[in-house]
Each structure stands twice: as structure tokens, then as C-alpha cells.
Design a protein around this motif. Structure first.
Motif, PDB file in Angstrom:
ATOM      1  N   ASP A 251       3.036  16.617 -15.965  1.00 23.37           N
ATOM      2  CA  ASP A 251       3.663  17.955 -15.684  1.00 23.37           C
ATOM      3  C   ASP A 251       5.041  17.360 -14.580  1.00 23.37           C
TER       4      ASP A 251
ATOM      5  N   ALA B  53       6.821   0.589 -14.250  1.00 23.56           N
ATOM      6  CA  ALA B  53       7.871   0.079 -13.989  1.00 23.56           C
ATOM      7  C   ALA B  53       7.967  -1.672 -13.779  1.00 23.56           C
TER       8      ALA B  53
ATOM      9  N   ALA C 260      -0.282   9.737 -10.459  1.00 23.50           N
ATOM     10  CA  ALA C 260       1.320   9.917 -11.123  1.00 23.50           C
ATOM     11  C   ALA C 260       2.030   8.647 -10.212  1.00 23.50           C
ATOM     12  N   PHE C 261       1.963   8.600  -9.050  1.00 27.16           N
ATOM     13  CA  PHE C 261       2.638   7.576  -8.412  1.00 27.16           C
ATOM     14  C   PHE C 261       2.455   6.159  -8.851  1.00 27.16           C
TER      15      PHE C 261
ATOM     16  N   VAL D 171       3.472   2.479   2.807  1.00 32.27           N
ATOM     17  CA  VAL D 171       4.506   3.642   2.685  1.00 32.27           C
ATOM     18  C   VAL D 171       3.646   5.003   2.627  1.00 32.27           C
ATOM     19  N   THR D 172       3.957   5.837   3.399  1.00 35.02           N
ATOM     20  CA  THR D 172       2.886   7.026   3.439  1.00 35.02           C
ATOM     21  C   THR D 172       3.807   8.175   3.751  1.00 35.02           C
TER      22      THR D 172
ATOM     23  N   TYR E  58       8.339  14.021  -0.033  1.00 37.84           N
ATOM     24  CA  TYR E  58       7.564  12.682   0.197  1.00 37.84           C
ATOM     25  C   TYR E  58       8.620  11.653  -0.017  1.00 37.84           C
TER      26      TYR E  58
ATOM     27  N   GLU F 189       7.406  19.180  -3.305  1.00 37.43           N
ATOM     28  CA  GLU F 189       6.394  18.398  -2.328  1.00 37.43           C
ATOM     29  C   GLU F 189       6.635  16.958  -2.195  1.00 37.43           C
ATOM     30  N   ASN F 190       6.732  16.432  -3.424  1.00 37.39           N
ATOM     31  CA  ASN F 190       7.131  14.924  -3.736  1.00 37.39           C
ATOM     32  C   ASN F 190       8.677  14.760  -3.661  1.00 37.39           C
TER      33      ASN F 190
ATOM     34  N   THR G 263       0.825  -1.217  -0.065  1.00 36.33           N
ATOM     35  CA  THR G 263       0.062  -0.050   0.035  1.00 36.33           C
ATOM     36  C   THR G 263       0.832   1.281  -0.124  1.00 36.33           C
ATOM     37  N   LEU G 264       0.348   2.265  -0.790  1.00 36.96           N
ATOM     38  CA  LEU G 264       1.251   3.558  -1.136  1.00 36.96           C
ATOM     39  C   LEU G 264       0.083   4.496  -0.700  1.00 36.96           C
ATOM     40  N   HIS G 265       0.386   5.412   0.173  1.00 38.14           N
ATOM     41  CA  HIS G 265      -0.503   6.588   0.612  1.00 38.14           C
ATOM     42  C   HIS G 265       0.329   7.945   0.169  1.00 38.14           C
TER      43      HIS G 265
ATOM     44  N   ILE H  86       5.090  17.767 -11.509  1.00 38.14           N
ATOM     45  CA  ILE H  86       4.893  17.160 -10.026  1.00 38.14           C
ATOM     46  C   ILE H  86       4.686  15.611 -10.448  1.00 38.14           C
ATOM     47  N   ALA H  87       3.787  15.294 -11.480  1.00 32.08           N
ATOM     48  CA  ALA H  87       3.574  13.608 -11.712  1.00 32.08           C
ATOM     49  C   ALA H  87       4.732  13.064 -12.091  1.00 32.08           C
TER      50      ALA H  87
ATOM     51  N   GLY I  40       3.904   5.373 -12.014  1.00 33.59           N
ATOM     52  CA  GLY I  40       5.184   4.943 -11.958  1.00 33.59           C
ATOM     53  C   GLY I  40       5.415   3.274 -11.677  1.00 33.59           C
ATOM     54  N   VAL I  41       4.570   3.101 -10.648  1.00 33.99           N
ATOM     55  CA  VAL I  41       4.530   1.605 -10.213  1.00 33.99           C
ATOM     56  C   VAL I  41       4.155   0.403 -11.186  1.00 33.99           C
TER      57      VAL I  41
ATOM     58  N   ASN J  29      -5.346  17.079 -13.304  1.00 36.83           N
ATOM     59  CA  ASN J  29      -4.364  16.869 -14.582  1.00 36.83           C
ATOM     60  C   ASN J  29      -3.876  15.304 -14.839  1.00 36.83           C
ATOM     61  N   HIS J  30      -3.775  14.895 -13.375  1.00 35.23           N
ATOM     62  CA  HIS J  30      -3.131  13.332 -13.717  1.00 35.23           C
ATOM     63  C   HIS J  30      -4.417  12.661 -13.982  1.00 35.23           C
TER      64      HIS J  30
ATOM     65  N   LEU K 256       2.743  10.429   5.816  1.00 35.27           N
ATOM     66  CA  LEU K 256       2.414  11.007   7.309  1.00 35.27           C
ATOM     67  C   LEU K 256       3.372  10.631   8.001  1.00 35.27           C
TER      68      LEU K 256
ATOM     69  N   GLY L   7       6.095  11.976  -8.914  1.00 33.08           N
ATOM     70  CA  GLY L   7       5.386  11.181  -8.362  1.00 33.08           C
ATOM     71  C   GLY L   7       5.933   9.631  -8.993  1.00 33.08           C
ATOM     72  N   ALA L   8       5.636   9.575 -10.324  1.00 32.98           N
ATOM     73  CA  ALA L   8       5.812   8.479 -11.112  1.00 32.98           C
ATOM     74  C   ALA L   8       7.466   7.863 -10.674  1.00 32.98           C
TER      75      ALA L   8
ATOM     76  N   ILE M 153       9.011   7.949  -8.053  1.00 29.80           N
ATOM     77  CA  ILE M 153       8.908   7.576  -6.326  1.00 29.80           C
ATOM     78  C   ILE M 153       8.098   6.178  -6.540  1.00 29.80           C
ATOM     79  N   GLY M 154       7.358   6.189  -7.417  1.00 27.64           N
ATOM     80  CA  GLY M 154       6.297   4.918  -7.343  1.00 27.64           C
ATOM     81  C   GLY M 154       7.360   3.901  -8.316  1.00 27.64           C
ATOM     82  N   ALA M 155       8.024   4.122  -9.225  1.00 34.23           N
ATOM     83  CA  ALA M 155       8.610   3.143  -9.788  1.00 34.23           C
ATOM     84  C   ALA M 155       9.779   2.671  -8.848  1.00 34.23           C
TER      85      ALA M 155
END
Lengths: 271, 183, 371
Positions: free
Chosen positions: C51, A82, A74-75, C222-223, C87, C83-84, A64-66, C53-54, A78-79, A103-104, C225, C57-58, C60-62
Motif C-alpha cells: 500500500d 536496500a 514496511a520500514f 532514530v525515532t 516521520y 504520516e510517514n 535502531t529505528l523506532h 503507507i508501506a 526498505g532497510v 496489511n504489512h 518521538l 515507510g520502505a 525511509i528505511g532504505a
């Protein structure tokens, strides 16, 4: 009796949602659909942004990814890019996905990347205390629209269809069994799949709009959610104040990660 | 041992001068085994405006990569010539397109003028090779780099199928300089 | 022969980068362009996002799936990514963020060099955390520093920022690419325990978590927070302090391993020059010119800007009479140098913000003036 405990992180309960909130109903519908499809928990990733709905993944025993506000897609992109073999489920809300993350949202739909998005639409920013969202109806009250909202709302499903999503459905938490079916179909679809879930927020929305009683909100859902078949037989007058539920769009389009894999096969030089 | 030799190729955006700078630098650094550094400066325009590429050549290490006191300035437009000629050192070489630079600045430098763009258009038949004509002309005038190295560097950089026209462009530029030097 | 931006792309691939998400922005776009060609050819993934920001984010996700990931940008995009980036610091996700600096504020000077983001790299994202930021002055150094950025990111489980500038990014020069087998490549550590006993943010002596890639049987949360060792959010005061202090301590306690610098003729120097990035090239030339003119100048050239090379600056301050800091901003690092020098010597800044590089002569003139 379905064994929800198989899929949840018991240690994180009780959940943070208010009594009368519909988010738990969506969670249960999702878990039943995941179970029916036999999705491997190790191969599933749930990604969310910020807001009440985005707390859902914390209760589910998968990866899980918050993330940050608005950026779940966007995250998740990427996941999924990949590691395309992973099942990626995005949980988001009306504010998270269509205001700060708008936008995303349109670009993930346009790209038609294989993500399943559950968008909880409760017409309000619940977690921050009831501010106006892009789906707050005209005239409805919010903590930042004390005299009634002046702005017209987004039709989220329509937006996703226009942007190029290959599967779009709308469900609601009153019709929980039907919601499960819609989520199941969305998970099975290869491509960007959206299930817009209309769900009540008695605390932040109902209280300001003469529906503080959760039961009243559920009754309102029952009375305003209309199946596709019935919708077709209704006059314009009868449709006023109501919304359609069911599969709104289901088309075949090239999926992004498959297209990329094909490109890699074509241009690879490292073998 | 050459300590530092500085060239600036200037004109307007789209004339291929940054590519010309890269080719010159690669001829020196890869095919002659000396050191060269190429930098560029450009504006927001992809076409037009004043654009420049600089090449610094040395037999030793090159620390500061930009030109400070030019040994050679090539200008294909009046605008770029006026803008950049101030950095030319006394006794330096100024190469201009004689059709485009109608009013070359006066100073203590050696002026070499030829209709570079015109040569590309009429003798080679392609205006896009103006930059390569300029390189041929510059190579002959300055003698800073060998013909062999220049040709290898050009062939390594230009698109497939255009090798012949680029070689012709280089030769036409070279010959124009040769004629000028003999005159 | 290649420009710095291409050397960055080559370095990334050599380091094992197999994912890049970006958004077009001058003067960094060539990094994305080169990787859009290189990555699919080796089975990697390149994606142009909607953009900045995306793109962050991508990336980090990868990375969370275990793939080495990078993004590249310039000033305005760097602001949007903050911001990211925070993160990634908070969730301790390794990744590399390249910023080919231009002048600002706002859109500023897209095609001209500047070094105005050096403090933003340190403090740009809200909240307290340790930051690693590297820099490079040439295409060759860019190649090596990109590899090092990945190595540090993977070793310390943190985003690493590589600060280049327009001159470094767009200068074409010789780059020697060493044999792959001779390169030191670091991969993130795997968990020590089986999934049943796994705590993603377990407290360790080195303060570095062992995050398992998604999809490998370790199911955790993963957060962004504040979270405890389990990865789940917490409001417990001890847990909050423990995490936030650790995010700074994690970098501080490994400073000696992270911080690097070069020294040029500092031993007998009367004037110490502190210069980084492309300005370090001018400073190298200036030292040479000063020595030819009989002026005893030396150079401290950090290749890591954050953590700041405090010990090296203090050591230089003990030896020289005055420190000179040329940089393409109005004193962002000069202030840091003053702090590190602890008022033991005067610090003179030379800030240039007109879109032109600082010339060696400018530095020589200032050295002559202060001596």
C-alpha cells in the motif's frame, strides 16, 4: 553469568516497562541469542513500531529505528531490500502488527523477506491504557470492552503460516530458556521468521481480568503454555484454554532479497 | 516558419491512438528536428470509451501543449467524432473511418473518408495495425511530415518482429489516401 | 522524446536514486514502471509495496542505509503517505516524494489534471515543520527538478516533494539529457566525528544533522518521538522547543538557496500572472498573446512552491497594478499570493476544477478584464 551490559544502552535505563511486565524477559532472551550467533552490532538493525514492545530497540546498542504505529515491517523491508547483508530484527506487538499493521504483516510474510520478527502478544493495548486488541480473548475485559470483548481473536502464528512465512514459532516468557532457543532458530532462518511471544501485561490486562498479581499471571502462563509434544497427546477437552509452544512451521521457500539479487545479476547492464 | 499546427487522433481505447500520437510527434521532433508535443486524454476504460491523443507541431517553442484550434482531426469512431469535432478550425481537415463514422458532422472543413479499420483487417490482415494505417493515410493527406521520418519513428516504436506488417500498414494507408486524392 | 513521468524516472537515476518503493496509482504509475526496468539494470532496488503507507515507510528505511530513495503517487496516495512524510521530516531522513496531481477530494478524477494538493504538500502532515516542494511544467523541467529534489533532500536532510500534474506527467516531448559529469549532484554529508563521539542530531550552525548510514559503525537511534541530540526520546521542554523550532528554521534560514522562480516580461508589466506547473505553460502563451494584443502582462513562474517565494511576489506586487493567479484548484496558491502581496494590489484568482486545463485564452480574457 551472561553480560547483558555488553549489548544494552545503559544510559537509557531504567526502562519504561511496568513491574511484572514480560517485555524485559524477551529482551534478555533476544540478547542471549544474538550473542550466541555472534551477530555484529554494527550490522544489526532493530526496527519497531509503536507500543510497549516497540520501545525494546531503544535499549539495545545496535542501529535502531523506532517508526510509526504499525509500520515497522514496511520500514524494515526498505532497510533489508536496500542493504540485504544487514541483520534486521523487527519488534512489534499484537496491536501494532495485526491491527493497524496487519496489511504489512501478511505481505512481509508472503514476500518471505529475510526479517526476524518478535511479536509480543499480551492481548491488549498496554501503552494507551488497556484497550481491546485483535488478540483479546472473547469475553475478556478491556477499557474499550467494559462488558467483555465480543470479537473472536486472531491466531497470529496461524495467520503468518497461512500468509507464507517460512519460519513460525510461538514461545512465552515463563519458559524463557526455550524462548531463547526459538529466537535463535528464527535468527538463523533465511526468510520471514516470526516468533510470537506470549507475555503478560498485569497493568492493563491482568487488572481487568482478575489477574492483577504478576505472579498469578506468570502461573497462568505456566499452566496454559503446552509444548508441541505434549499437545499431540492431549484430547480436545484438555487443550481448551491452552496454547501450543514451539516451532509451528519451518519450510524452505525462495527468499525475496536473494531472488532480487539474482534478478539484478541477470539484467545488469552497468558493467 | 510554422507557428503552430494541431492534430487530434481520436477513437476508442485500445485502438493504439496514443501510440500513434507518440510516433507522429517523434517523427517530427526526432527525425525532422522540429518541435512537437504529444498529450493524451483518456477515461477509466483500457478498451472502449472515447480516447484521444493530441500532437502540436511547431518550428518554434511550444508553450501550451494542448490543442486549441485543430488543423486536423482523425476519428475512428462515431462517438469520438461527435465528441471532438467541435474544436476543428474552419478549413481544417477531418479524416474519418468511413465504415465507423457514418454520420460525420457538417461544417466548413475538408472531409477525407476511408475504411481505415477495414484496410487493416483485410489488406494488411491485422486489426491491431489500424493506428498505423491511419498514420499512413494522415501523413499523405496532411503532408505535415516526411515519409522517411514517419517510417523511422514507426520502426523505433513497434515491437520486434512486427516491422514488416507495420510498414505494410503504413503503405496501405498512404496508398488509400493517394487513390482518394487522385479520384 | 519522453513523457514527464519517464523524465522523472530518468532524473531520479541521474541524481543517484537506487531505491524506489511504490504502489500503482494513476496518473503516476509510469514512474514506477520505468524504474522497475531501470533500477535492477544498474544494481538498484525496486519494490512494489502492499500500500501507499508501506511504500513511504520502505523509502525511509532504505534511505537510512545511505541509499538515495524515492516514491511516487497521486492525491489519495499522497494523503495516505502523510504520516510517514511527517516521520521523515521529524527524523530528518532525506527522500523524494513525487505527487502527480489529479483532482479530489477522495478518488476524484484519476485521469484528469488538477493542482489540488499544493496546500496538502505544505500542511498535510500533522505538526510544525519546514517543507520543501518543487514543481515542473515540462518533461525537461521534470528531469531537472527531480535531480534538484534529491539534491535538496540530501543537503537539508528532509523529504522533498515534487508536485507534478497529469499534463506534465503525460505530455511527451523532447528532453535533452546532459552528460552525467555536467550535472550537479549532492550527497548527504558524512559525520565529522568518530562513532565514540557521535551525536546524530548534534546542533550545528546550519541546523542540519549528519546522519550516518546504518551499517557504517555509527549505532544510534532514530525515532518519530521528539528526541534530543542523541536521537533518544525526551520530554524536556527545552529539548522539545529546540527540535521543533529547528525543523522549521532549518528550511527558513536556507530559503535563498532553495527558492527559485522564472520571470517573463515582468519589467514593464501592468498585470502580473502567478502560475506554476502545467498552468505556467498556458500563462507563457497568454503573456505572448497579451503582448500581441497590446496588453502589458508579465509572468512570475515559481519552480519552488514551498518555501513560498514571498519576496518575489512582493517585488512583483510593487511593480504591477493587479495580480492574476490561474490554477487548477479554487485558490490554494492565490491565498498565499495575497498574503505575500500584503494587500498592496488586488489579487484575482482563476480557478478551474472541471478536469480541463486552463487555456491561454482564459488567462488573456481575465487580463483584459482586470486592466
Amino acid at each position: 553469568m551472561f553480560d547483558y551490559l555488553k549489548y544494552v544502552r545503559e544510559e537509557n535505563f531504567p526502562h519504561i516497562w511496568c513491574s511484572g511486565c514480560g517485555d524485559g524477559i524477551v529482551l534478555k532472551a533476544l540478547l542471549r541469542a544474538v550473542d550466541k550467533l555472534g551477530i555484529d552490532r554494527d550490522e544489526a538493525v532493530m526496527v519497531s513500531g509503536i507500543g510497549c514492545s516497540s520501545r525494546t530497540p531503544g535499549y539495545v546498542d545496535v542501529n535502531t529505528l523506532h517508526t510509526t504505529h504499525g509500520r515497522a515491517l514496511a520500514f524494515a523491508t526498505g532497510v533489508k531490500s536496500a542493504k540485504p547483508h544487514l541483520t534486521v530484527i523487527v519488534v512489534t506487538g499484537d496491536g501494532d502488527a495485526t491491527a493497524i499493521g496487519g496489511n504489512h504483516f501478511i505481505h512481509a510474510a508472503r514476500r518471505n523477506i529475510d526479517l526476524t520478527v518478535l511479536l509480543y502478544n499480551n492481548y491488549i493495548y498496554g501503552m494507551t491504557g488497556g484497550q481491546c486488541s485483535p488478540t483479546t480473548p472473547r469475553g475478556a475485559r478491556a477499557s474499550t470492552a467494559p462488558f467483555g470483548n465480543l470479537e473472536p481473536p486472531f491466531n497470529i502464528s496461524g495467520l503468518a503460516i497461512a500468509a507464507g512465512a517460512s519460519f513460525v514459532a510461538r514461545g512465552d516468557v515463563y519458559n524463557a530458556k526455550k524462548l531463547e532457543t526459538l529466537i535463535l532458530k528464527a535468527l538463523q532462518k533465511k526468510g520471514f521468521s516470526l516468533v510470537e511471544v506470549v507475555t503478560p501485561c498485569p497493568t492493563a490486562y491482568g487488572r481487568r481480568n482478575r489477574m492483577a498479581n504478576p505472579v498469578k499471571m506468570m502461573e497462568h502462563l505456566r499452566d496454559t503454555a503446552v509444548s508441541m509434544e505434549k499437545w499431540e497427546s492431549m484430547s480436545g477437552e484438555e487443550r481448551a484454554g491452552k496454547f501450543r509452544t514451539g516451532v509451528l512451521c519451518d519450510v524452505e521457500r525462495p527468499e525475496y532479497t536473494e531472488e532480487y539479487a539474482r534478478l539484478v545479476e541477470e539484467v545488469r547492464t552497468d558493467r | 516558419m510554422m507557428e503552430r499546427y494541431e492534430l487530434r487522433l481520436s477513437g476508442s481505447g485500445g485502438q493504439g491512438l496514443i501510440l500513434a500520437g507518440k510516433i507522429l510527434a517523434e517523427a517530427v521532433a526526432i527525425y525532422e528536428g522540429r518541435n512537437a508535443v504529444q498529450t493524451q486524454s483518456y477515461g477509466p476504460e483500457a478498451r472502449g470509451g472515447a480516447s484521444k491523443a493530441e500532437v502540436v507541431i511547431s518550428d518554434g517553442d511550444i508553450d501550451y501543449p494542448k490543442a486549441m484550434s485543430l488543423d486536423v482531426l482523425l476519428s475512428l469512431t462515431q462517438e469520438s467524432c461527435a465528441k471532438y469535432s467541435g474544436d476543428l478550425k474552419p478549413g481544417g481537415i477531418l479524416i474519418v473511418d468511413s465504415e465507423m463514422v457514418t454520420d460525420p458532422p457538417r461544417g466548413e472543413y475538408r472531409l477525407y473518408a476511408a475504411p481505415i479499420t477495414e484496410i487493416a483487417t483485410t489488406r494488411v490482415g491485422k486489426v491491431v495495425v489500424t493506428n498505423i494505417v491511419a498514420l499512413g493515410f494522415l501523413a499523405r493527406i496532411t503532408e505535415i511530415v516526411s515519409v522517411g521520418a514517419m517510417k523511422k519513428a514507426i520502426l523505433a516504436r513497434v515491437p520486434k518482429g512486427t516491422e514488416e506488417v507495420n510498414m505494410k500498414a503504413f503503405d496501405e494507408g498512404w496508398n488509400a489516401a493517394e487513390e482518394l486524392l487522385r479520384a | 522524446m519522453m513523457q514527464g513521468n519517464q523524465a522523472c524516472a530518468e532524473g531520479a537515476v541521474a541524481a543517484g536514486c537506487r531505491f524506489f518503493a511504490g504502489y500503482p496509482i494513476t496518473p503516476s504509475s509510469e514512474i514506477a514502471e520505468y524504474l522497475s526496468i531501470m533500477l535492477p539494470r544498474i544494481g538498484g532496488r525496486f519494490i512494489q509495496m502492499e500500500d501507499e503507507i508501506a511504500a513511504m515507510g520502505a523509502t525511509i528505511g532504505a534511505s537510512l542505509t545511505g541509499v538515495k530513495a524515492m516514491t511516487a503517487t497521486s492525491g489519495p496516495g499522497f494523503s495516505l503517505k502523510q504520516e510517514n512524510i511527517g516521520y521523515a521530516s521529524m527524523a530528518e531522513v532525506p527522500c523524494v516524494v513525487v505527487n502527480v496531481m489529479r483532482g479530489g477530494p477522495s478518488t476524484g478524477t484519476p485521469t484528469l489534471p488538477a493542482q489540488m494538493d499544493v496546500q496538502q504538500a505544505r500542511w498535510g502532515s500533522h505538526g510544525d515543520r519546514g517543507v520543501i516542494a518543487l514543481t515542473a511544467k515540462s518533461a525537461q523541467e521534470t528531469f531537472q527538478q527531480t535531480i534538484r529534489a534529491f539534491n535538496l533532500a540530501e543537503r537539508y536532510m528532509t523529504p522533498v516533494i515534487l508536485l507534478l500534474d497529469e499534463i506534465t506527467g503525460h505530455t511527451t516531448e523532447k528532453v535533452v539529457i546532459p552528460e552525467r559529469s555536467t550535472l550537479e549532484i549532492v550527497d548527504r554529508a558524512a559525520p565529522d566525528e568518530p562513532p565514540g563521539e557521535y551525536l546524530p542530531y548534534r546542533l550545528t550552525d546550519d541546523c542540519i544533522p549528519r546522519l550516518a548510514p546504518f551499517g557504517t559503525g555509527y549505532r544510534y537511534n532514530v525515532t518519530g518521538l521528539v528526541h534530543n541530540e542523541t536521537g533518544f526520546p525526551t520530554n524536556d521542554s527545552r529539548d522539545i522547543a529546540c527540535l521543533i523550532e529547528r525543523l522549521t528554521k532549518k528550511i527558513e534560514m536556507h530559503e535563498d538557496d532553495i527558492v527559485q522562480w522564472n520571470e517573463v516580461m515582468l519589467d514593464d508589466a501592468e498585470v502580473g500572472i502567478f502560475a506554476y506547473g502545467s498552468v505556467a505553460r498556458s500563462a507563457n502563451a497568454a503573456v505572448r498573446l497579451c503582448r500581441e494584443a497590446g496588453l502589458r502582462a508579465g509572468l512570475l513562474e515559481p519552480t519552488v512552491l514551498w518555501p513560498f517565494p514571498t519576496k518575489a511576489v512582493l517585488e512583483m506586487a510593487r511593480r504591477v497594478k493587479v495580480i492574476v493567479v490561474p490554477e487548477l484548484n479554487l485558490g490554494q496558491m492565490a491565498r498565499e499570493v495575497s498574503l505575500a502581496a500584503q494587500c498592496s494590489v488586488p489579487v484575482r484568482r482563476l480557478g478551474r476544477v472541471d478536469g480541463n486545463p486552463i487555456t491561454p485564452q482564459q488567462i488573456v480574457d481575465l487580463v483584459g478584464e482586470v486592466l
